[in-house]
Structure formats: structure tokens, C-alpha cells
Design a protein around this motif. Structure first.
Motif, PDB file in Angstrom:
ATOM      1  N   SER A 149       0.890  -1.221   0.132  1.00 42.12           N
ATOM      2  CA  SER A 149      -0.025  -0.042   0.098  1.00 42.12           C
ATOM      3  C   SER A 149       0.979   1.143   0.025  1.00 42.12           C
ATOM      4  O   SER A 149       0.492   2.295  -0.610  1.00 42.12           O
ATOM      5  CB  SER A 149      -0.951   0.065   1.110  1.00 42.12           C
ATOM      6  OG  SER A 149      -0.353   0.247   2.366  1.00 42.12           O
ATOM      7  N   ASN A 150       1.954   1.136   0.727  1.00 42.03           N
ATOM      8  CA  ASN A 150       2.891   2.344   0.549  1.00 42.03           C
ATOM      9  C   ASN A 150       3.545   2.417  -0.674  1.00 42.03           C
ATOM     10  O   ASN A 150       3.511   3.636  -1.187  1.00 42.03           O
ATOM     11  CB  ASN A 150       4.068   1.935   1.866  1.00 42.03           C
ATOM     12  CG  ASN A 150       4.610   3.424   2.126  1.00 42.03           C
ATOM     13  OD1 ASN A 150       4.352   4.466   1.921  1.00 42.03           O
ATOM     14  ND2 ASN A 150       6.076   3.125   2.562  1.00 42.03           N
ATOM     15  N   VAL A 151       3.836   1.440  -1.374  1.00 42.27           N
ATOM     16  CA  VAL A 151       4.464   1.627  -2.783  1.00 42.27           C
ATOM     17  C   VAL A 151       3.441   2.050  -3.511  1.00 42.27           C
ATOM     18  O   VAL A 151       3.796   3.149  -4.418  1.00 42.27           O
ATOM     19  CB  VAL A 151       4.926   0.255  -3.247  1.00 42.27           C
ATOM     20  CG1 VAL A 151       5.118   0.276  -4.719  1.00 42.27           C
ATOM     21  CG2 VAL A 151       6.239  -0.128  -2.425  1.00 42.27           C
ATOM     22  N   THR A 152       2.125   1.807  -3.607  1.00 39.89           N
ATOM     23  CA  THR A 152       0.929   2.156  -4.313  1.00 39.89           C
ATOM     24  C   THR A 152       1.081   3.815  -4.270  1.00 39.89           C
ATOM     25  O   THR A 152       0.601   4.504  -5.190  1.00 39.89           O
ATOM     26  CB  THR A 152      -0.309   1.477  -4.114  1.00 39.89           C
ATOM     27  OG1 THR A 152      -0.070  -0.048  -4.507  1.00 39.89           O
ATOM     28  CG2 THR A 152      -1.504   1.873  -5.051  1.00 39.89           C
ATOM     29  N   GLY A 153       1.014   4.140  -2.940  1.00 38.15           N
ATOM     30  CA  GLY A 153       0.878   5.670  -2.660  1.00 38.15           C
ATOM     31  C   GLY A 153       2.117   6.446  -3.535  1.00 38.15           C
ATOM     32  O   GLY A 153       1.731   7.565  -3.746  1.00 38.15           O
ATOM     33  N   ILE A 154       3.143   5.751  -3.352  1.00 37.17           N
ATOM     34  CA  ILE A 154       4.416   6.353  -3.801  1.00 37.17           C
ATOM     35  C   ILE A 154       4.247   6.635  -5.360  1.00 37.17           C
ATOM     36  O   ILE A 154       4.401   7.671  -5.869  1.00 37.17           O
ATOM     37  CB  ILE A 154       5.673   5.752  -3.512  1.00 37.17           C
ATOM     38  CG1 ILE A 154       5.819   5.781  -1.946  1.00 37.17           C
ATOM     39  CG2 ILE A 154       6.843   6.191  -4.210  1.00 37.17           C
ATOM     40  CD1 ILE A 154       7.195   5.047  -1.315  1.00 37.17           C
ATOM     41  N   VAL A 155       3.831   5.411  -5.876  1.00 38.52           N
ATOM     42  CA  VAL A 155       3.816   5.445  -7.466  1.00 38.52           C
ATOM     43  C   VAL A 155       2.704   6.571  -7.805  1.00 38.52           C
ATOM     44  O   VAL A 155       2.583   7.157  -8.837  1.00 38.52           O
ATOM     45  CB  VAL A 155       3.612   4.201  -7.795  1.00 38.52           C
ATOM     46  CG1 VAL A 155       3.155   4.017  -9.514  1.00 38.52           C
ATOM     47  CG2 VAL A 155       4.741   3.010  -7.625  1.00 38.52           C
ATOM     48  N   ASP A 156       1.396   6.393  -7.177  1.00 36.69           N
ATOM     49  CA  ASP A 156       0.434   7.202  -7.268  1.00 36.69           C
ATOM     50  C   ASP A 156       0.764   8.662  -7.411  1.00 36.69           C
ATOM     51  O   ASP A 156       0.607   9.624  -8.269  1.00 36.69           O
ATOM     52  CB  ASP A 156      -0.725   7.359  -6.467  1.00 36.69           C
ATOM     53  CG  ASP A 156      -1.539   5.867  -6.307  1.00 36.69           C
ATOM     54  OD1 ASP A 156      -1.432   5.216  -7.442  1.00 36.69           O
ATOM     55  OD2 ASP A 156      -2.307   5.392  -5.602  1.00 36.69           O
TER      56      ASP A 156
END
Length: 84
Positions: A5-12
Motif C-alpha cells: 500500500s505504501n508503494v502504491t501511494g508513492i507510485v500514485d
């Protein structure tokens, strides 16, 4: 070392700034590859150049000067912490 979920937020956030784009993986439709855009590659190049310039400038300092600088930076960092 990040959870998904943290990676998703960063990529977003990177995608919102136009630095990366998601592309489907040709061999597995469940997977998205994150690809740097032209602007993202230019940002990477610029950050690396600035980091190299900073390292070069720091290398010009003597040991006593570096120690003093790092001590001052520690004081500043402590002052920037929430609740400090």
C-alpha cells in the motif's frame, strides 16, 4: 522494504506529477510495470547531478569544517521535527 500500500501511494504521487506511468506487463496481465517518463528521467538526471555537486562541495571541506557543518545540520533537523 515498503508494504504494497505504501508503494502504491508513492507510485500514485509520482504518476500524478508526470514522472512515471503504469504499463501492463505483456506476460502477466495482473502485473503493472512502472516506467519513468521523459520528465521522470530528466528529474532523475538532475537530482543525480545535484547530489554529485553536493558531494564535490562537501569533499572540499576539511574534517573540522565537516564536523561543524554536520553538528549544525543536526540542530536544524531537531528543530524541524514536529513538537520540537
Amino acid at each position: 522494504m515498503c508494504d504494497a500500500s505504501n508503494v502504491t501511494g508513492i507510485v500514485d504521487r509520482l504518476e500524478a506529477r508526470g514522472l512515471v506511468r503504469r504499463e501492463p506487463d505483456p506476460s502477466d496481465r495482473r502485473v503493472k510495470n512502472v516506467v519513468a517518463t521523459d520528465e521522470g528521467r530528466e528529474t532523475i538526471r538532475r537530482v543525480r547531478a545535484e547530489m554529485q555537486a553536493t558531494h564535490t562541495a562537501l569533499d572540499a571541506l576539511g574534517e573540522e569544517e565537516r564536523t561543524a557543518l554536520y553538528g549544525l545540520l543536526e540542530l536544524l533537523r531537531d528543530g524541524l521535527r514536529p513538537g520540537a
